[in-house]
Design a protein around this motif. Sequence first.
Motif, PDB file in Angstrom:
ATOM      1  N   VAL A  59      19.911   9.920 -17.768  1.00 49.56           N
ATOM      2  CA  VAL A  59      19.882   8.978 -16.642  1.00 49.56           C
ATOM      3  C   VAL A  59      21.218   8.258 -16.529  1.00 49.56           C
ATOM      4  CG1 VAL A  59      18.779   6.920 -15.687  1.00 49.56           C
ATOM      5  CG2 VAL A  59      17.387   8.657 -16.825  1.00 49.56           C
TER       6      VAL A  59
ATOM      7  N   TYR B 120      24.160   8.000 -13.424  1.00 49.41           N
ATOM      8  CA  TYR B 120      24.670   6.769 -12.836  1.00 49.41           C
ATOM      9  C   TYR B 120      26.198   6.668 -12.892  1.00 49.41           C
ATOM     10  CZ  TYR B 120      19.882   4.924 -12.646  1.00 49.41           C
ATOM     11  OH  TYR B 120      18.557   4.722 -12.354  1.00 49.41           O
TER      12      TYR B 120
ATOM     13  N   CYS C  38      16.994   6.534  -6.458  1.00 52.18           N
ATOM     14  CA  CYS C  38      16.001   6.082  -7.431  1.00 52.18           C
ATOM     15  C   CYS C  38      14.692   5.792  -6.691  1.00 52.18           C
ATOM     16  CB  CYS C  38      16.481   4.821  -8.148  1.00 52.18           C
ATOM     17  SG  CYS C  38      18.068   5.024  -8.989  1.00 52.18           S
TER      18      CYS C  38
ATOM     19  N   ASP D  61      10.596   4.385  -7.082  1.00 49.61           N
ATOM     20  CA  ASP D  61       9.575   3.708  -7.882  1.00 49.61           C
ATOM     21  C   ASP D  61       8.525   3.156  -6.929  1.00 49.61           C
ATOM     22  OD1 ASP D  61       8.303   2.798 -10.138  1.00 49.61           O
ATOM     23  OD2 ASP D  61       9.595   1.071 -10.460  1.00 49.61           O
TER      24      ASP D  61
ATOM     25  N   GLU E 263      19.209   4.056  -2.890  1.00 50.85           N
ATOM     26  CA  GLU E 263      20.458   4.756  -3.185  1.00 50.85           C
ATOM     27  C   GLU E 263      21.508   3.710  -3.556  1.00 50.85           C
ATOM     28  OE1 GLU E 263      23.663   7.898  -1.243  1.00 50.85           O
ATOM     29  OE2 GLU E 263      21.987   7.191  -0.024  1.00 50.85           O
TER      30      GLU E 263
ATOM     31  N   VAL F  63      15.882   9.985  -9.369  1.00 49.23           N
ATOM     32  CA  VAL F  63      15.581   9.329 -10.643  1.00 49.23           C
ATOM     33  C   VAL F  63      14.237   8.629 -10.516  1.00 49.23           C
ATOM     34  CG1 VAL F  63      16.327   7.601 -12.327  1.00 49.23           C
ATOM     35  CG2 VAL F  63      18.034   8.978 -11.113  1.00 49.23           C
ATOM     36  N   GLY F  64      13.329   8.904 -11.447  1.00 49.69           N
ATOM     37  CA  GLY F  64      12.015   8.270 -11.402  1.00 49.69           C
ATOM     38  C   GLY F  64      11.310   8.369 -12.735  1.00 49.69           C
TER      39      GLY F  64
ATOM     40  N   THR G 164      13.100   9.014 -16.247  1.00 52.15           N
ATOM     41  CA  THR G 164      13.348   7.981 -17.253  1.00 52.15           C
ATOM     42  C   THR G 164      12.438   8.243 -18.456  1.00 52.15           C
ATOM     43  OG1 THR G 164      11.697   6.522 -16.226  1.00 52.15           O
ATOM     44  CG2 THR G 164      13.987   6.241 -15.547  1.00 52.15           C
TER      45      THR G 164
ATOM     46  N   SER H  59      11.381   2.438 -18.163  1.00 51.61           N
ATOM     47  CA  SER H  59      11.363   2.278 -16.706  1.00 51.61           C
ATOM     48  C   SER H  59      12.481   1.354 -16.218  1.00 51.61           C
ATOM     49  CB  SER H  59      10.004   1.746 -16.248  1.00 51.61           C
ATOM     50  OG  SER H  59       9.756   0.459 -16.788  1.00 51.61           O
TER      51      SER H  59
ATOM     52  N   ASP I 275      15.375   2.758 -14.188  1.00 49.51           N
ATOM     53  CA  ASP I 275      15.218   3.135 -12.784  1.00 49.51           C
ATOM     54  C   ASP I 275      15.657   1.965 -11.906  1.00 49.51           C
ATOM     55  OD1 ASP I 275      14.438   3.929 -10.271  1.00 49.51           O
ATOM     56  OD2 ASP I 275      12.449   4.608 -10.873  1.00 49.51           O
TER      57      ASP I 275
ATOM     58  N   ALA J 119      15.478   1.516  -8.860  1.00 51.18           N
ATOM     59  CA  ALA J 119      14.518   1.158  -7.817  1.00 51.18           C
ATOM     60  C   ALA J 119      13.622   0.023  -8.284  1.00 51.18           C
ATOM     61  CB  ALA J 119      13.676   2.374  -7.435  1.00 51.18           C
TER      62      ALA J 119
END
Length: 203
Positions: free
Chosen positions: A4, A8, A20, A22, A60, A100-101, A133, A138, A141, A143
């Motif tokens: 992850v 980034y 990302c 969520d 984003e 990403v989640g 993740t 979490s 993430d 998000a």
Amino acid sequence: MEQVLAVYERPYEQQYPVVCLDESPKQFLEVVEYRAADGTRLQDSEYIRHGVGEVYMAFEPLAGKRYVSIQDDHTARTWVGVIATLLDGPYRNCTRMTLVGDNLSAHKPSAFYANFTAEKAKAYLDRLEFVYTPKHGSWLDMAEIELSILQRDCLSRPMATKERLISEVAAWQERRNQQQAKANWQFTTKDARVKLHKLYPTI
């Protein structure tokens, strides 16, 4: 975790966005109000509950864009629908999206084949790279960070209906996107190997 963090560190590329995703539940609560003897409007401490909605946040971070949708549940079918809407809508021209989640049982690429024809499912998956993740990670993430801002700015007050929630969130999304509010992520793989060294095996 390092996978992850490596994502980034990628530079911004419009054709290869890092997004990302969520979700978070939101109860629909109707506030009960009444008037006191002197005419003052008072609010009861209890609410009338009207069910729960799921707030999906697609963020984003390098572009300062977020796309929020309100759904009825967080099933695999709904998750697939949210991603398909992103690929068909704001990201329809991108070559490949890195998503990403969290690694929930409902968040599996195979769910695309359960909800679309094989040809359409493969077409979507060819434009997706999934990065999950780790368990108990979490916080990686981004998000989730954006959801906390939405909670502070908008979701902290009671809303009785899905329609009201959609309206409030849409207004918030428009303001944030106009500001192009980005995430300044500072935590790198190098930092992780120092600050979280206890998570690594001893060799």
